[in-house]
Scaffold this active site. Structure first.
Site: not given
Ligand SMILES: *Cc1c(COP(=O)(O)O)cnc(C)c1O
Length: 425
Positions: A285, A353, A247, A381
């Protein structure tokens, strides 16, 4: 002219009029490989991973790249070579880890809806742990594991009910989210898990959201997790690892997220202060390992000045890069070769479109048809969310490794797109 670094992208630099990535001129890559084209700096990925590793050194840990951010095999190999594990959310991702030479024993399997056949494949591969998100999933996993004569190591994904202060679509740790087991319910679910055949409790985890730019939500979530760990261990169920999820945010415009080292140091300090220093620390991460490493190159096709808006129509679209359409995300857009002309304000949009098909709004750019633009911080992403909407083949990908440009994914062909379709009589 001196070198001018762009926000959040230490490997990207303007030299004279040209934009370079790790010793390669981006306009040259567009000419050689065509557009739209994703380009990644391998060193940027390595640097991002080693920042976490340095900060985790000296304590038991497992760093798992959340590969849904960018699951291209060359990216996975880059991280596997550094010793990272992987956070997966499907059997398809597990197959990619194995194809890229990753170690199944360093894989954690997350996701709110795992199918029994996916559980079976993960057990056979020998994944490190299942991050379980509901009591029903525990029952299914217990049945699948006992059917195979195996034991599934599990961690419960707890919803700590903390506000990660991010976009609602990427906030995952609040009560109203579909993810995880409610904090209040978790202790009872652990008690039950400890009695189920084929299940072995090994950890606890959370993942509170994405593009988080402050440390406080992590520490709040950690405190909530540690409270639970103390209760669960009082019930006689040992918890070997604490998984803080992913995150951590990156810089798209003027965000100043904490450096990974600082986040890890503060998490470590809190764990130690509360007497949990012996436990293994996991982190997952995604974005922060790859986001700032990549750009999307796109060619300006048509300029459409108008009464209210000027449109610069480019050959990349929402199917190539969904973040602006999906999250109203702001991403930097700069020319690969600067023109001397005065800039005009453009909405940079794709050919799809849909009015939602835009990459950037109200951007000051000096641009002419045929110019190549770079969408910045597109390593996470981006390609991973690309689709074939409008029967548009997905982009090619190039990895730049110390001045060498390596094609890591060929551009899809139109024939690829309907290869699996069948005509009725
Ligand atoms: C998406 C996700 C992550 C990674 O999130 P980022 O924001 O890309 O670091 C880690 N753990 C879980 C369970 C996720 O769904």
């Amino acid at each position: 002219m001196n070198q001018d670094h762009l926000p959040g992208a230490p490997h990207l630099a303007r030299r004279g009029a040209d934009l370079w990535l790790d010793g390669v001129r981006l306009a040259d890559l567009a000419a050689e490989f065509g557009t739209p084209l994703y380009v990644y700096s391998r060193n940027a990925m390595r640097d991002a991973a080693t920042a976490y590793q340095r900060a985790l050194a000296g304590r038991p840990h497992l760093l798992c790249y959340a590969m849904k951010a960018n699951s291209s095999l060359a990216v996975l190999k880059t991280f596997a070579d550094l010793g990272l594990g992987f956070d997966i959310v499907s059997a398809g991702e597990l197959a990619r880890v194995l194809a890229a030479g990753g170690d199944a024993a360093k894989v954690v399997f997350s996701g709110v809806g795992k199918r029994p056949d996916e559980m079976r494949l993960a057990l056979q591969a020998g994944v490190h742990c299942f991050n379980v998100e509901s009591p029903a999933e525990l029952d299914t996993l217990s049945a699948v594991a006992t059917g195979l004569g195996k034991t599934a190591a599990i961690s419960l994904r707890v919803n700590p009910d903390v506000d990660a202060q991010t976009h609602p679509y990427i906030s995952t740790g609040l009560k109203g989210n579909k993810f995880g087991v409610a904090h209040d319910a978790a202790r009872a679910v652990y008690r039950r898990a400890a009695t189920l055949p084929g299940i072995r409790v090994v950890g606890i985890d959370c993942h509170i959201g994405s593009q988080i730019t402050t440390i406080a939500p992590y520490l709040n979530a950690l405190d909530r997790l540690l409270d639970l760990v103390e209760q669960v261990e009082a019930d006689g169920i040992p918890i070997a690892h604490i998984d803080m999820g992913g995150g951590l945010g990156i810089t798209y415009t003027d965000e100043v997220p904490p450096a990974a080292d600082l986040l890890v140091a503060q998490v470590r300090a809190r764990i130690d202060a509360r007497g949990h220093g012996h436990r293994t620390l996991l982190m997952e991460p995604g974005r922060s390992l790859v986001g700032n490493a990549g750009v999307l190159l796109t060619e300006a096709l048509v300029l459409k000045p108008g009464a209210e808006k000027n449109f610069c129509i480019v050959d990349a679209a929402m199917n190539d890069l969904a973040r602006p359409a999906m999250y109203q995300a702001w991403m930097g857009i700069v020319p690969c070769h600067l023109r001397a002309d005065a800039p005009t304000t453009w909405d940079v949009v794709g050919p799809v479109c849909e009015s939602g098909d835009w990459l950037g709004r109200d951007r000051a750019l000096a641009v002419q048809p045929g110019d190549v633009l770079a969408v910045l911080s597109a390593g996470a992403y981006g390609m991973a969310m690309a689709s074939n909407y409008n029967t548009r083949p997905r982009a090619a990908e190039v990895l730049v490794d110390n001045g060498r440009a390596l094609l890591i994914r060929r551009r899809e062909t139109v024939a690829d797109l309907f290869r699996d379709e069948l005509l009725p009589d």
